[in-house]
Design an enzyme around this catalytic site. Structure first.
Site, PDB file in Angstrom:
ATOM      1  N   TYR A 117     -20.226   7.195   6.546  1.00  0.00           N
ATOM      2  CA  TYR A 117     -19.311   7.281   5.407  1.00  0.00           C
ATOM      3  C   TYR A 117     -18.099   8.162   5.707  1.00  0.00           C
ATOM      4  CZ  TYR A 117     -18.095   7.462   0.426  1.00  0.00           C
ATOM      5  OH  TYR A 117     -17.460   7.346  -0.783  1.00  0.00           O
ATOM      6  N   VAL A 165     -12.723   2.882   1.639  1.00  0.00           N
ATOM      7  CA  VAL A 165     -14.050   2.884   2.254  1.00  0.00           C
ATOM      8  C   VAL A 165     -15.071   2.264   1.301  1.00  0.00           C
ATOM      9  CG1 VAL A 165     -15.866   4.336   3.233  1.00  0.00           C
ATOM     10  CG2 VAL A 165     -13.465   4.962   3.548  1.00  0.00           C
ATOM     11  N   GLU A 166     -14.985   2.632   0.030  1.00  0.00           N
ATOM     12  CA  GLU A 166     -15.981   2.205  -0.952  1.00  0.00           C
ATOM     13  C   GLU A 166     -15.924   0.708  -1.236  1.00  0.00           C
ATOM     14  OE1 GLU A 166     -18.409   3.526  -2.533  1.00  0.00           O
ATOM     15  OE2 GLU A 166     -18.241   5.669  -2.195  1.00  0.00           O
ATOM     16  N   SER A 167     -14.716   0.185  -1.465  1.00  0.00           N
ATOM     17  CA  SER A 167     -14.601  -1.189  -1.979  1.00  0.00           C
ATOM     18  C   SER A 167     -13.565  -2.032  -1.267  1.00  0.00           C
ATOM     19  CB  SER A 167     -14.240  -1.134  -3.467  1.00  0.00           C
ATOM     20  OG  SER A 167     -12.976  -0.495  -3.646  1.00  0.00           O
ATOM     21  N   LEU A 213     -10.516   7.077  -0.337  1.00  0.00           N
ATOM     22  CA  LEU A 213     -11.946   6.856  -0.546  1.00  0.00           C
ATOM     23  C   LEU A 213     -12.265   5.444  -1.055  1.00  0.00           C
ATOM     24  CD1 LEU A 213     -14.645   8.259  -0.243  1.00  0.00           C
ATOM     25  CD2 LEU A 213     -14.427   9.096  -2.584  1.00  0.00           C
TER      26      LEU A 213
END
Length: 586
Positions: free
Chosen positions: A352, A248-250, A245
């Site tokens: 997402y 994807v986020e950062s 995750l």
């Protein structure tokens, strides 16, 4: 749980059947170990029967098949159709079970292994709109400007990893049936619903083709962060796939930030981070701390899973907030399924989960795409921590321990200004390369008292800390104006405007203003402290259509007085609900 049981049954039943068949064949072979085969197919016929129209693997500048080649040791010899084969049934079954690709083809009628929509002749067009403008791309690009990465990340020798003998610049391409089958394999061992479609394909192209160099960078960074993620996820009995995750986020950038104000590896918003114990001030922001933010993210995701019951919806809620997911569920008729509510989600959230699936894929099949990790220069187990008991700057640590400043910032991203505001009552954690820990502990007092070349001494650090503590953020509420805010913090309207680089006095609800708590300059205010302490003011709540002229006539006060009382220096558009001082009581 039911999904896992079904997968387990699909996998174990053929094994049991195979073992029983093995025993039967062995009993037969005792009487005659050599079996004459008169109608044995040739190797080419075997290939045509089992591989044609199944999976086509294409590579750029490469025509030959590079994926799922048959094991020639178990193929019949085509030199003589009447040749004798010595059958080792146990070996055949072992090869059969070890070769997951052969296993999936043999049982392709079972729904989990069947390419229902993506046969070799079928092509699915990627939905590039899903990735275009996505925050995922912005976070990937943020890695380019990181000094630490520029210094320490270099491409390692791929000779041992390049098992497909690709040329250095070769970019492999695969058919949709290959992508689908690989994702189906991953789906067997996860509680997530990993699906292949045009949205997922778009992000696979992003990571495998368009941003492949940054993917190499992230494959190296995972050696620093994935052990931490896995340890925390295992602690809370959560799926280890959640470690993907933050990619994807950062893009695994610990100092990443979004336009909306999310920070750190897990991209926490200020208020959400505060709920889970992440503190933020002018010197320290726990959202940038990989360890604290990972703990907070695990708790947050666990809470979301308990609300929605599926990890796909938990991910969607993590990205867009439960409110948006709830509205999407209602719009979809109450169905709690990510792909059912997909059209009703915000644009960013629609990409997402597809991005999450694509990251799962690319991190498991990187070598198939001729992508290899770049050496991160330091690994998770090479990092250790010490407690700091007194105020300390990065300059002091860097010069005394001879550690590069960029290294310190990378290992300690939570200290925004390079100052650790520790005291005897409140300690902070400092992370260092493991070989520097002993040197720090042996010279701790000397480091606290050390004067760096920049002249940052303890007195100056304490002054900076005091100044930072005086600084705060005020979130404008409905009905407030700069005059009221200035009085609340014992400052002036002019100072607030200078700190926030404001040209006018117009503000709006939800706006964040930097303010310093200090002694108010009474020369700019007409109302005396004595009258203020008694609270003898008249207030008027602005209604639609009110003007300063109307207020001056109603309360028998001049426009200039009303402006002074409320810190209004220029023309001012009154907002309904805003409260203005219009005079003194009695």
């Amino acid at each position: 749980m039911l999904k896992f049981k079904n997968k387990f049954l699909f996998f174990i039943v053929p094994i049991i059947i195979g073992i029983q068949s093995c025993q039967l064949l062995k009993s037969i072979s005792k009487s005659d170990n050599n079996i004459n085969v008169s109608t044995q197919p040739t190797k080419q016929e075997y290939l045509d029967t089992n591989y044609n129209n199944e999976i086509d693997t294409l590579t750029v500048n490469k025509e030959e098949l590079t994926e799922l080649k048959p094991d020639e040791s178990i193929l019949p010899n085509d030199d003589n159709n009447n040749s004798t084969i010595n059958i080792d049934t146990t070996g055949i079954i072992e090869e059969f079970l070890n070769d997951s690709s052969l296993f999936s083809r043999t049982y392709r009628d079972i729904s989990h292994f069947k390419n229902r929509n993506y046969s070799s002749g079928y092509y699915i067009a990627e939905d590039s709109r899903t990735a275009k403008g996505s925050g995922v791309l912005a976070q990937l690009d943020s890695l380019v400007n990181e000094k630490f990465y520029k210094k320490y990340y270099f491409e390692s020798d791929p000779a041992k990893l390049n098992i497909y003998n690709y040329s250095s610049n070769e970019i492999p391409e695969f058919t949709d049936s290959v992508y689908n089958m690989r994702i189906e394999r991953l789906n067997l061992f996860t509680p997530f619903n990993l699906t292949y479609n045009e949205h997922v394909k778009s992000f696979i192209k992003t990571y495998a083709v368009k941003r492949r160099k940054l993917t190499s960078l992230m494959l190296g960074l995972k050696e620093i962060y994935f052990p931490l993620f896995e340890e925390v996820l295992d602690k809370y009995n959560m799926p280890l796939e959640l470690k993907y995750l933050p990619v994807v986020e950062s893009a695994l950038n610990p100092t990443a930030g979004s336009r909306a104000g999310a920070k750190g590896l897990w991209q926490f918003m200020y208020n959400t981070g505060k709920v889970y114990g992440l503190q933020s001030n002018s010197l320290v922001d726990d959202r940038f701390d990989p360890y604290k933010s990972t703990e907070a993210a695990a708790k947050h995701l666990k809470d979301l899973y308990e609300i929605y019951g599926t990890w796909d919806l938990a991910l969607a809620a993590y990205n867009s907030g439960p409110g948006n997911v709830n509205r999407a569920i209602r719009a979809a008729g109450g169905v709690k399924d990510y792909w059912a509510i997909w059209p009703f989600l915000p644009k960013e959230t629609r990409g997402y989960v597809p991005a999450f699936i694509a990251v799962n894929y690319i991190f498991n099949y990187a070598s198939e795409h001729n992508i290899y990790p770049m050496d991160p220069g330091i690994l998770y187990n090479d990092i250790d921590s010490v407690s700091v008991h007194d105020v300390l700057s990065f300059d002091q640590i860097s010069e005394f321990l001879n550690i590069d400043m960029d290294d310190l910032r990378f290992l300690n991203p939570a200290y925004k200004q390079g100052i650790i505001p520790a005291t005897s009552d409140r300690t902070y954690i400092l992370r260092l390369p493991r070989e520097k820990i002993g040197q720090f502990l042996e010279n701790e007092t000397s480091i606290y008292n050390f004067k760096s070349s920049k002249g940052i001494e303890k007195e100056k650090l304490l002054a900076q800390i005091k100044k930072a503590k005086e600084r705060t953020i005020h979130i404008v509420k409905s009905g407030e104006n700069l005059g009221l805010i200035a009085r609340k913090y014992r400052t002036t309207v002019g100072r607030i405007k200078r700190l926030n680089r404001m040209r006018s006095s117009r503000i709006y609800p939800g706006q964040k203003l930097i303010v310093y708590v200090g002694q108010r300059d009474n020369t700019n205010l007409t109302i005396s402290k004595k009258s203020k302490s008694k609270g003898k003011f008249k207030y008027h709540t602005i209604k639609q259509g009110d003007t300063l002229w109307d207020l001056s006539q109603k309360y028998n006060a001049s426009i200039s007085q009303i402006r002074k009382w409320n810190g209004i220096r220029n023309s001012h558009r009154l907002k309904p609900g805003e409260k203005l001082i219009v005079g003194k009581k009695g």
